[in-house]
Design a protein around this motif. Sequence first.
Motif, PDB file in Angstrom:
ATOM      1  N   GLU A  31      -9.082   0.595   0.480  1.00 20.34           N
ATOM      2  CA  GLU A  31      -9.108   1.714   0.845  1.00 20.34           C
ATOM      3  C   GLU A  31      -8.360   2.769   1.295  1.00 20.34           C
ATOM      4  N   LEU A  32      -6.758   1.725   1.232  1.00 21.69           N
ATOM      5  CA  LEU A  32      -6.114   2.583   1.215  1.00 21.69           C
ATOM      6  C   LEU A  32      -5.558   2.772  -0.226  1.00 21.69           C
ATOM      7  N   ILE A  33      -5.219   1.980  -1.381  1.00 22.03           N
ATOM      8  CA  ILE A  33      -5.275   2.723  -2.600  1.00 22.03           C
ATOM      9  C   ILE A  33      -6.143   3.491  -2.591  1.00 22.03           C
ATOM     10  N   ASP A  34      -7.629   3.869  -3.315  1.00 23.23           N
ATOM     11  CA  ASP A  34      -8.155   4.699  -3.106  1.00 23.23           C
ATOM     12  C   ASP A  34      -8.022   6.160  -2.309  1.00 23.23           C
ATOM     13  N   ALA A  35      -7.499   6.129  -0.913  1.00 23.12           N
ATOM     14  CA  ALA A  35      -6.747   7.039  -0.219  1.00 23.12           C
ATOM     15  C   ALA A  35      -6.110   7.939  -1.277  1.00 23.12           C
ATOM     16  N   ASP A  36      -5.543   7.590  -2.179  1.00 23.07           N
ATOM     17  CA  ASP A  36      -4.153   7.923  -2.710  1.00 23.07           C
ATOM     18  C   ASP A  36      -4.375   8.122  -4.396  1.00 23.07           C
ATOM     19  N   LEU A  70       2.720  -9.035  -1.200  1.00 17.90           N
ATOM     20  CA  LEU A  70       2.138  -8.494  -0.743  1.00 17.90           C
ATOM     21  C   LEU A  70       1.785  -8.316   0.436  1.00 17.90           C
ATOM     22  N   SER A  71       2.800  -7.637   1.290  1.00 16.74           N
ATOM     23  CA  SER A  71       2.241  -7.106   2.901  1.00 16.74           C
ATOM     24  C   SER A  71       1.522  -6.320   3.416  1.00 16.74           C
ATOM     25  N   VAL A  72       1.185  -6.585   4.447  1.00 15.48           N
ATOM     26  CA  VAL A  72       0.101  -5.262   5.056  1.00 15.48           C
ATOM     27  C   VAL A  72       1.213  -4.822   6.542  1.00 15.48           C
ATOM     28  N   LEU A  73       1.183  -3.731   7.634  1.00 16.45           N
ATOM     29  CA  LEU A  73       1.296  -3.383   8.071  1.00 16.45           C
ATOM     30  C   LEU A  73      -0.346  -3.783   9.184  1.00 16.45           C
ATOM     31  N   ALA A  74      -0.404  -3.838  10.183  1.00 14.63           N
ATOM     32  CA  ALA A  74      -0.975  -4.192  10.466  1.00 14.63           C
ATOM     33  C   ALA A  74      -1.685  -3.783  12.096  1.00 14.63           C
ATOM     34  N   ASP A  75      -2.374  -3.483  12.423  1.00 13.66           N
ATOM     35  CA  ASP A  75      -1.910  -2.062  13.906  1.00 13.66           C
ATOM     36  C   ASP A  75      -2.290  -3.733  14.820  1.00 13.66           C
ATOM     37  N   THR A  76      -3.100  -3.052  16.076  1.00 16.10           N
ATOM     38  CA  THR A  76      -3.177  -3.904  17.444  1.00 16.10           C
ATOM     39  C   THR A  76      -4.117  -4.757  17.298  1.00 16.10           C
ATOM     40  N   ASP A  77      -5.176  -4.206  16.264  1.00 15.35           N
ATOM     41  CA  ASP A  77      -6.199  -5.411  16.527  1.00 15.35           C
ATOM     42  C   ASP A  77      -6.372  -6.217  14.823  1.00 15.35           C
ATOM     43  N   ARG A  81      -3.135  -0.899   8.300  1.00 12.37           N
ATOM     44  CA  ARG A  81      -2.948   0.652   8.436  1.00 12.37           C
ATOM     45  C   ARG A  81      -1.606   0.910   6.981  1.00 12.37           C
ATOM     46  N   GLY A  82      -1.138   0.180   6.055  1.00  7.43           N
ATOM     47  CA  GLY A  82      -0.314   0.449   4.905  1.00  7.43           C
ATOM     48  C   GLY A  82      -0.033  -1.383   4.759  1.00  7.43           C
ATOM     49  N   ALA A  83       0.208  -1.163   2.944  1.00 14.38           N
ATOM     50  CA  ALA A  83       0.176  -2.142   2.005  1.00 14.38           C
ATOM     51  C   ALA A  83       1.340  -1.683   1.249  1.00 14.38           C
ATOM     52  N   ILE A  84       2.315  -2.890   1.215  1.00 13.57           N
ATOM     53  CA  ILE A  84       3.446  -2.804  -0.525  1.00 13.57           C
ATOM     54  C   ILE A  84       3.375  -4.135  -0.684  1.00 13.57           C
ATOM     55  N   ALA A  85       3.543  -4.135  -1.826  1.00 13.55           N
ATOM     56  CA  ALA A  85       2.992  -5.400  -2.651  1.00 13.55           C
ATOM     57  C   ALA A  85       5.140  -5.112  -3.490  1.00 13.55           C
ATOM     58  N   SER A  94      17.629  -9.533  -9.225  1.00 13.15           N
ATOM     59  CA  SER A  94      17.070  -7.470  -8.725  1.00 13.15           C
ATOM     60  C   SER A  94      15.115  -7.723  -7.809  1.00 13.15           C
ATOM     61  N   GLY A  95      15.051  -6.237  -7.747  1.00 16.78           N
ATOM     62  CA  GLY A  95      13.553  -6.321  -7.122  1.00 16.78           C
ATOM     63  C   GLY A  95      12.617  -4.978  -7.681  1.00 16.78           C
ATOM     64  N   LEU A  96      10.924  -5.241  -7.368  1.00 17.51           N
ATOM     65  CA  LEU A  96      10.645  -4.096  -7.654  1.00 17.51           C
ATOM     66  C   LEU A  96      10.030  -3.861  -6.995  1.00 17.51           C
ATOM     67  N   ILE A  97       9.450  -2.614  -5.868  1.00 15.71           N
ATOM     68  CA  ILE A  97       8.499  -2.467  -5.418  1.00 15.71           C
ATOM     69  C   ILE A  97       7.265  -1.220  -6.413  1.00 15.71           C
ATOM     70  N   HIS A  98       6.026  -2.190  -6.661  1.00 12.75           N
ATOM     71  CA  HIS A  98       4.436  -1.942  -7.376  1.00 12.75           C
ATOM     72  C   HIS A  98       3.917  -0.941  -6.999  1.00 12.75           C
ATOM     73  N   LEU A  99       3.743  -1.418  -5.755  1.00 13.73           N
ATOM     74  CA  LEU A  99       2.510  -0.212  -5.014  1.00 13.73           C
ATOM     75  C   LEU A  99       2.810  -0.336  -3.450  1.00 13.73           C
ATOM     76  N   LEU A 100       2.460   0.844  -2.795  1.00 12.80           N
ATOM     77  CA  LEU A 100       3.098   1.759  -1.927  1.00 12.80           C
ATOM     78  C   LEU A 100       1.384   2.033  -1.120  1.00 12.80           C
ATOM     79  N   HIS A 101       0.978   1.843  -0.380  1.00 16.17           N
ATOM     80  CA  HIS A 101       0.049   2.844   0.504  1.00 16.17           C
ATOM     81  C   HIS A 101      -0.178   3.274   1.982  1.00 16.17           C
ATOM     82  N   ALA A 102      -0.427   4.375   2.023  1.00 14.30           N
ATOM     83  CA  ALA A 102      -0.534   3.926   3.729  1.00 14.30           C
ATOM     84  C   ALA A 102      -0.390   5.219   4.826  1.00 14.30           C
ATOM     85  N   HIS A 103      -1.742   5.968   3.363  1.00  9.92           N
ATOM     86  CA  HIS A 103      -2.464   7.825   4.187  1.00  9.92           C
ATOM     87  C   HIS A 103      -0.528   8.533   4.658  1.00  9.92           C
TER      88      HIS A 103
END
Length: 304
Positions: A31-36, A70-77, A81-85, A94-103
Motif C-alpha cells: 500500500e505504501l508503494i502504491d500510494a507513490d 528492508l526496514s519499516v517504520l512501525a507505529d504503536t500498533d 507507516r513507512g518502508a526503506i530498502a 558503499s551503500g545504496l537506498i533503492h526503495l523509500l516510501h512513507a506517504h
Amino acid sequence: MRKDGDITAAPDRRKWRVRSYQAGDESAVRELIDADRLPGQPRCSPELPNAALRGCPSAAGWQAPARARLSVLADTDDRPRGAIAFLSWQDLRSGLIHLLHAHEDTPALHDLVAHALAALGECPRIEAFTAASPGTLGPGGLPRAHRAATHDVLVGLGFTGRLRGHYLLRQLDPGPSPTKLVADVYPCEYPPGHRLVLHKAAEPIAEIVVSTARDRTAALYWIETAPEYRHRGLAGKLLDQALALLTEEGATHVVAAVGTTWRATGTTGTAPRLFHEAGFEVVDQLWEYDRLIDVAPKPHAQGR
C-alpha cells in the motif's frame, strides 16, 4: 459547534520504531508503494517486498555481493507507516537506498533515511535511486515533483541531487497497425518482453525493446539506431510498430524515460523530439542522489 471527531488527532510518534521487515508487513508495504505510484505504473506485486530483501534487481549484475536490508517504520500498533530498502557492499564500502516510501510524511521519511545512514555508517559513499532501470517496476529515479518531501529529506540529510531524466507517458488507443511492418520481432529475456530489430543485408541497424505488465501497462526500455543510419526516420517507424504491438497485447498506456544515464533512448537530442512527436507527455523529472563523507578506517587490533 465542533463535534467530537471533527479533528483527527495527530499520531503519537514517540513509540514509533524502525524495525526489520516481517512477512506480515507485505500488504501494508505494498500500500505504501502504491500510494507513490506514477500514472502508467502497475500496482505493486506481492513479490516486490520480498524481492527487496534479495536486493535491487538492477544491481544484480554488480561484481561484489551485496547485503540487502528492508526496514519499516512501525507505529504503536506495529503497523508499517513507512518502508526503506538499502544495500551495502563491504568490499566497496558503499551503500545504496533503492526503495523509500512513507506517504510523503516528512518525519517518517527522516526517521527511515536516518536509520539507513546509521546502518551504512562505515560507507563513505551512499547513493539513492541510482541503480533502478526505468520500466514496469518503477520510473528509474525519484520523481522530483511527485515526491517533493522525499527529495527535501534526502537533501536535508546531506545528499546531493541531480537530474537524471524525464518520465514520459503515452496513452494507447486501438487503431490500425502500421501499413508496413519494418522490423523482425524476437522474444527478449531481460527485460522480459519483445525486441524489434530492423535489418539491412542481414545486419541489425536499429532496435527497440518493449514489454507489457500488469494493469494493462507497458514500458519502452530503449531504442537505438546505428550512427550511420540516424536521421532517416527509422526510429519513428520502429516506435510505431512497437506501439501497435503493445496495443494488440492489451496495453492502454506505455511509459518511457528519456535522458537517463541508463541505456534508455540513446544519448542525443533526437530521442526527446521523437517521443514528443509520437504523443508522449512529460509526467515528472527523475532525480538521483549521492552522499559523500570522510570515514576514517578502523584501526587494526594489535596483540601484546
